[in-house]
Design an enzyme around this catalytic site. Sequence first.
Site, short mmCIF file in Angstrom:
data_model
loop_
_atom_site.label_atom_id
_atom_site.label_comp_id
_atom_site.label_asym_id
_atom_site.label_seq_id
_atom_site.Cartn_x
_atom_site.Cartn_y
_atom_site.Cartn_z
N ARG A 219 -0.19 -16.91 2.67
CA ARG A 219 0.02 -15.67 3.68
C ARG A 219 -0.80 -15.96 4.97
O ARG A 219 -0.15 -15.74 6.12
CB ARG A 219 -0.72 -14.40 3.24
N THR B 19 1.73 -10.89 -4.91
CA THR B 19 2.29 -12.19 -5.10
C THR B 19 2.89 -12.08 -6.46
O THR B 19 2.37 -11.87 -7.28
CB THR B 19 1.41 -13.18 -4.79
N LEU C 240 -3.61 -15.13 -8.21
CA LEU C 240 -2.36 -14.71 -7.28
C LEU C 240 -2.82 -13.45 -6.80
O LEU C 240 -3.28 -12.57 -7.72
CB LEU C 240 -0.99 -14.83 -8.08
N ASP C 241 -2.39 -13.37 -5.46
CA ASP C 241 -2.70 -11.82 -4.89
C ASP C 241 -1.90 -10.89 -5.48
O ASP C 241 -0.97 -11.17 -6.40
CB ASP C 241 -2.17 -11.87 -3.21
N ARG C 242 -2.42 -9.75 -5.59
CA ARG C 242 -1.79 -8.56 -6.15
C ARG C 242 -0.40 -8.43 -5.87
O ARG C 242 0.47 -8.21 -6.86
CB ARG C 242 -2.54 -7.05 -5.94
#
Length: 393
Positions: free
Chosen positions: A328, A246, A242-244
Site C-alpha cells: 500500500r 487485504t 496481511l492487513d485487515r
Amino acid sequence: MTPKKPSDTDQPADSHRKKTARPAPTPPSSGSIFKKKPSAKTTSESGPDFASGRTGRKKNFAGKTSSRKGESSGDDDFLPAKEGRRAYNKLKTEQTGTYDEPRKKPLKTKRPAGLPPKRIDKNSPEKAEFTAKTISDTDDSYRLNKYIANSGVCSRREADTLIAEGKVAINGTVVTELGTKVSRKDVVTVDGATVNPVDFVYILLNKPKNYITTTDDEKGRNTVMDLVEDGTGHRLYPVGRLDRQTTGLLLLTNDGDLAHRLMHPKYKVRKVYEIMTPEPVSDEQLRTLAAGVTLEDGPAIPHRVQRVPGSETVIQVTVLEGRNHLVRRMMEAIGYPSIELARITYGGLHIRGLRNGRWRYLRPNEVNDLRKLVKLFNLDMKESDSKYKRGKR
Ligand code: URA
C-alpha cells in the site's frame, strides 16, 4: 515446537536486489483476481510487455528478466487457464513470433500398490483391512529415525548418523541399531535432550476482508484463527501478516522453523500482490515503482511489476520482503491508493481454486517444496492421507 510469533512485519526490511534470484518467464495471468473490474478496456499501452532479451525472457518494467531455482516460479505462479493461455499465446505470437507449447497431459500412472481400490464398499473387509493398516502405521510404532526427524531435530538420514554414533537413547538405554522401533510412550533423548515428535500442520487460507492476522485480539474482533482453528484442532500461527482489508493467501502452521525462515529476508521468498487502483496507472509510474521508491523506513524495490492484461487498473507487484503495509505504501509513493489488495502467491503457492474465507491443507509435496525453498530437509508425510490428497477442510 512453538513457532516464533510473527511480528508486525513478516520480514524485516531487505530491499537490496543485487543478488535477486531470477524467476523463469512469467506468463501474465489471464485476468485479475478481483471480481469488480473498473476498466475492462485493453489498450496496446496497457498490455503486457513481451520485449524479450537475449534469452527470450520477458522483461519487467525495470527492464530486468528473472528466474528462480527451488521456487515454483514464473509459469507455475501464473499458470493461465486454457482460455487465458490461448489469449496469452496469441498476444505473444503477435509480439514475438513465438508462443509457449501447450502443456502435455501427464500420462496416467498406475495406482500405487498399497492403496485401496478406488471404488470400495464401505462395509467390505477390504476397507477395514486398509483402515487398520493405516492406523497402526501412524499410531504407535515409529522407526526411531522418523521419530527424531518428526521432532524437528534433523533429517531422517542425519538421525541415522546420530543413532549410529550412540547419541540416541530410548528410556535411558543407548541404541545404535538403525531399524529400532519406538512408540510415543517411550522417552527418546538425543545428546541427553528429550525429543518429542510433533504433528505439523500446514494450512493455506484465502483470507477475507475484515479479519485480523493475529492469534488473539483483545478487542474481540474477527481473527484469521476463527476461520481455521476449530477445523484443525491444532494451535497454529500465521506466517507473516496481511492487513485487515487485504485478502488472499495466508499460510498458517505450527512448524516454527519453516515459519521463521519463510519470514526471514535471507530466503527472499516471493510474494505476488494484485492491486486495484481507482484510475489507470501510466507506464511511466510503473517504471518509477519498478525502479524503487523511498518510504519512511527506507527504500522499497519490488522484484517485479506488471500489468494484468485486460484491465487498466489492476497491476501485480512481486516483493521479496515484508514490512508493515509495504505494498500500500509503495503504491501511495507513486500516487495511487490501493482500493483492493490481494496476495495471490506465496513461495510458489497460488490462491487459485480456493474461495474467499476457505482453507485447505497443503499437500506433502507443497510442504516439502516450501521447506526446500528455505533449505529445510524434507518431512516424511503420507501422500495417501486423505486430508492431503484432497486438501480437505
Ligand atoms: N502489503 C500491504 O500493504 N498490506 C498487506 O497486507 C500486505 C502487504
